[in-house]
Design a protein around this motif. Structure first.
Motif, mmCIF file in Angstrom:
data_model
loop_
_atom_site.group_PDB
_atom_site.id
_atom_site.type_symbol
_atom_site.label_atom_id
_atom_site.label_comp_id
_atom_site.label_asym_id
_atom_site.label_seq_id
_atom_site.Cartn_x
_atom_site.Cartn_y
_atom_site.Cartn_z
ATOM 1 N N TRP A 231 -43.440 -15.983 14.829
ATOM 2 C CA TRP A 231 -42.596 -14.834 15.127
ATOM 3 C C TRP A 231 -41.852 -14.439 13.859
ATOM 4 N N ARG A 232 -41.920 -13.148 13.510
ATOM 5 C CA ARG A 232 -41.240 -12.641 12.316
ATOM 6 C C ARG A 232 -40.260 -11.550 12.707
ATOM 7 N N ASN A 233 -39.090 -11.548 12.074
ATOM 8 C CA ASN A 233 -38.062 -10.556 12.382
ATOM 9 C C ASN A 233 -38.471 -9.177 11.894
ATOM 10 N N VAL A 234 -38.259 -8.179 12.752
ATOM 11 C CA VAL A 234 -38.523 -6.786 12.398
ATOM 12 C C VAL A 234 -37.206 -6.071 12.132
ATOM 13 N N THR A 235 -36.256 -6.248 13.038
ATOM 14 C CA THR A 235 -34.938 -5.633 12.873
ATOM 15 C C THR A 235 -33.896 -6.450 13.623
ATOM 16 N N THR A 236 -32.637 -6.180 13.323
ATOM 17 C CA THR A 236 -31.520 -6.902 13.926
ATOM 18 C C THR A 236 -30.601 -5.922 14.643
ATOM 19 N N ILE A 237 -30.121 -6.312 15.798
ATOM 20 C CA ILE A 237 -29.137 -5.537 16.543
ATOM 21 C C ILE A 237 -27.845 -6.344 16.524
ATOM 22 N N PRO A 238 -26.806 -5.834 15.862
ATOM 23 C CA PRO A 238 -25.546 -6.577 15.805
ATOM 24 C C PRO A 238 -24.946 -6.729 17.195
ATOM 25 N N LEU A 239 -24.290 -7.847 17.406
ATOM 26 C CA LEU A 239 -23.657 -8.141 18.691
ATOM 27 C C LEU A 239 -22.173 -8.340 18.448
ATOM 28 N N GLU A 240 -21.371 -7.446 19.004
ATOM 29 C CA GLU A 240 -19.922 -7.563 18.855
ATOM 30 C C GLU A 240 -19.420 -8.725 19.712
ATOM 31 N N THR A 241 -18.461 -9.447 19.195
ATOM 32 C CA THR A 241 -17.881 -10.537 19.975
ATOM 33 C C THR A 241 -16.803 -9.987 20.896
ATOM 34 N N GLY A 242 -16.667 -10.592 22.044
ATOM 35 C CA GLY A 242 -15.656 -10.165 23.006
ATOM 36 C C GLY A 242 -14.446 -11.061 22.957
ATOM 37 N N HIS A 243 -13.405 -10.639 23.643
ATOM 38 C CA HIS A 243 -12.173 -11.407 23.686
ATOM 39 C C HIS A 243 -12.210 -12.497 24.761
ATOM 40 N N ASN A 244 -13.092 -12.316 25.736
ATOM 41 C CA ASN A 244 -13.246 -13.319 26.780
ATOM 42 C C ASN A 244 -14.714 -13.324 27.217
ATOM 43 N N SER A 245 -15.094 -14.231 28.080
ATOM 44 C CA SER A 245 -16.509 -14.358 28.442
ATOM 45 C C SER A 245 -17.040 -13.118 29.156
ATOM 46 N N ARG A 246 -16.228 -12.480 29.961
ATOM 47 C CA ARG A 246 -16.671 -11.264 30.654
ATOM 48 C C ARG A 246 -16.927 -10.132 29.672
ATOM 49 N N ASP A 247 -16.038 -9.971 28.707
ATOM 50 C CA ASP A 247 -16.188 -8.953 27.671
ATOM 51 C C ASP A 247 -17.432 -9.243 26.826
ATOM 52 N N THR A 248 -17.649 -10.505 26.503
ATOM 53 C CA THR A 248 -18.817 -10.902 25.715
ATOM 54 C C THR A 248 -20.101 -10.612 26.482
ATOM 55 N N ASP A 249 -20.113 -10.892 27.785
ATOM 56 C CA ASP A 249 -21.288 -10.607 28.609
ATOM 57 C C ASP A 249 -21.612 -9.114 28.613
ATOM 58 N N THR A 250 -20.583 -8.282 28.710
ATOM 59 C CA THR A 250 -20.775 -6.830 28.706
ATOM 60 C C THR A 250 -21.365 -6.370 27.379
ATOM 61 N N LYS A 251 -20.852 -6.895 26.279
ATOM 62 C CA LYS A 251 -21.344 -6.493 24.956
ATOM 63 C C LYS A 251 -22.759 -7.011 24.718
#
Length: 73
Positions: free
Chosen positions: A14-34
């Protein structure tokens, strides 16, 4: 984990084609949404690129051990 990758399977790996940045959340629910938003963005990119690659594509995320695993919505 701070990103999702779209990968293509070429030459036996498997080779990387592109990256999608993932914003960190302030809590687990926020992180799940992001994470869900980043995953939807990756699915959209994947559907556009299927016509450009004959090889299999997947959405992956980094693991703690330094490898990659298939991402789940």
């Amino acid at each position: 984990m701070n990103r999702l990758m779209i990968q293509v399977f070429r030459c036996g790996e498997w080779r990387n084609v592109t990256t999608i940045p993932l914003e960190t959340g302030h809590n687990s629910r926020d992180t799940d949404t992001k994470y869900a938003r980043a995953y939807r963005e990756a699915m959209l990119m994947l559907s556009r690129w299927r016509g450009y690659f004959d090889e299999p594509l997947r959405i992956a995320e980094p693991t703690i051990s330094g490898g990659y695993k298939e991402a789940r919505p």
